[in-house]
Scaffold this motif. Sequence first.
Motif, PDB file in Angstrom:
ATOM      1  N   TYR A 268       0.835  -1.198   0.000  1.00  8.13           N
ATOM      2  CA  TYR A 268       0.000   0.000   0.000  1.00  8.13           C
ATOM      3  C   TYR A 268       0.867   1.244   0.000  1.00  8.13           C
ATOM      4  N   LEU A 335      -6.167  -1.369   0.459  1.00  9.81           N
ATOM      5  CA  LEU A 335      -6.734  -0.981   1.747  1.00  9.81           C
ATOM      6  C   LEU A 335      -7.757  -2.014   2.208  1.00  9.81           C
TER       7      LEU A 335
ATOM      8  N   ALA B 284      -6.850   2.159   8.273  1.00  8.96           N
ATOM      9  CA  ALA B 284      -7.279   1.885   6.899  1.00  8.96           C
ATOM     10  C   ALA B 284      -8.533   2.683   6.581  1.00  8.96           C
ATOM     11  N   SER B 287      -7.708   6.330   6.280  1.00 10.59           N
ATOM     12  CA  SER B 287      -6.983   6.592   5.045  1.00 10.59           C
ATOM     13  C   SER B 287      -7.922   6.624   3.847  1.00 10.59           C
ATOM     14  N   SER B 288      -8.901   5.719   3.843  1.00 11.63           N
ATOM     15  CA  SER B 288      -9.803   5.700   2.695  1.00 11.63           C
ATOM     16  C   SER B 288     -10.692   6.941   2.691  1.00 11.63           C
TER      17      SER B 288
END
Lengths: 365, 297
Positions: A268, A335, B284, B287-288
């Motif tokens: 990532y 992700l 995560a 971050s998205s």
Amino acid sequence: MAAALAASLPAPSAAPVVAAPTFAQIPSSMNHLVDVEIEIPVTSVQLDGMVISKIVKHGRGGSAGGACGLLVGLDLDGTLAVSNSFPLPNRAFDDDEKASKSTTRYQASMLRSLKEIQADDSVVGFYQAISLGAFYTQTLLETHAVHQERLRHGGIVVVHDVSPSATGKATFRAFRLSKAFMELYKKSNFTTTGLMGTSLTFSSILEELPVTIRTNPLLSSFLGVMSQSDDTTESSGSALCPNFNSLNLSTAGTTKSLERIIDSLDAYRNEENNLAYISRTIAREKVKVDAALQKRKDENATRVAQGMNPLPEDDVARMFKVPPEPSRLESLVLLGQIDAYAKGLEETAGTSLVKMYAAKASSAV
Amino acid sequence: MSTVPTTATVQDTSSHSITHHATPTKVTVHPVALFSILDHYLRRTNDQDRVIGTLLGTRTDSQVHVNSSFAVLHSETKELVAVDEDYLRTMYELHHKVNQKDVIVGWYSTGSNLNTNSALLQNFYTQEIAPHQAIHISLNTGLEEGQDAGVKAFVGSPVGVSSKPENCVFVPLPVELKFNESERSGIDLLTSTLSSPSSVATQPTADLEVLEQSIQSVSDMLDRVLTYVRSVLSGEVEGNQAVGRYLMDTLGAGADDLEKSGFNASLQDTLMVSYLANLVRSQAEVSSRLALATAAS
């Protein structure tokens, strides 16, 4: 001889008018179910017992790319009943075009054969064996997207997690690509603006459908006999003896999960660096273009002041090449993968906590 | 019916004797093969009494492992039995493409009726896979009155002065259900549907639920043992020495290796892992969302 055989074979696509003995009238309450025009969206997936065992068996022999196959069945009133499945040959070894052709041939041939023995022959989706909960891969999404365009109801994907099945828990989950994803996929527009427009995150790429597992009465009676016979007979050979894998205290799987998480985090990070690099390049190019444009404008202003014709402004932008905005799909998928691994790890950790306390309590007694 | 497949009359096959390899002495069957047979039986036409099909698997010197099966079209009357040979070949090739190790090892039929037709079919399959010997699995679905569901395996053996294809003695073989340990959970899943009234189980189950079930069944077993031991102690039942020995071995195993310091270290590790997993997940998620937010600014 041929006639005798012909009589025993299913008449292919016999017109219902010919084969009409007395069919019971369809009750009016069922009318909306048989209406082929109405689009009833699929709301749940029902897997047949045979399909479960077939997928589990295929997943065990798992090749590197993960076992993959097609599901056939029917849908009725929002429930998609998967009645059979067959594995697809592993195509890792052949070159792409030849392999895909032979797979298509294989598929068609298999479906024809299924039809001949009166099994369902409409493909409703595919299955994929995965490990440690990482079903977010680009290939899976792409395969699914291709299916989505071809199949009625868009098709589903059933993922079977191979790794926890070793510890006493078989998981089957069904997914469908979300509309937002399909929209972007069709336009192949996974840019930041595209993502923003549909507010797509990794958790909204796939919609999960509830799964039920059904064994037909014949199978369940047979299973009943099989699991019963070990109470009566001494030899445990052909019977199903109970299984306590889920009580195993060892946490060997954790290390592997952690490794996988670290790997995908690295991947990532790489992907993010790439994206950042590309966006920096884009920004730099844009600044250059703007500067050139400004310069041209100033020049034009002086030219106009001197009474000359202004130079055209639109060819300036063409002198520079602004790279297209990068697709963020890969980073989304990564992700999603990280999240799936972490979720799996969380669950394992949670249960092992419980198990440890249970073991401690019982050893204290 | 434009495409009538070519058929092979089994009776036509010549009756020359085949040099047999070692006769198998044991048959193991994978559940998938049985489930497929049952499914095939469900989908039979009205005028079919039984269905037949081909068994695929591997063989060693003395054992035959049946890994999967597929249905074969056939028709039988009192005198004749015909199988769709083209269909058999096609299906075999298709299966072979996916699983290269599996070869034809024999055939199956439902019901426990072994008649002349069975002998002919046995002869047909034995010739298909010569020089090996074909095995026959008869699966009784238990639907007929007075018959129990079950699986039996046979090899054919010629009988009579001059061996004819329709003369055959079916010699029973021991048969065992065999599957990989990792497939166990799949089977468990299916047996768990037995207890629900509509034969339906929902997925996915939580880890803790599975754990709970296991502990529940252990607790039930302990109860059973306890009742047995009590009844032995009170003299109602005579104690079985073998059972006592097993109980001693099983219950004697303590959790001694789980001493205090080891427990705490392990506990900390697990808590750490759990914390880490949570942290990763929230990162995560953040971050998205950020990816969307940066675009907005």
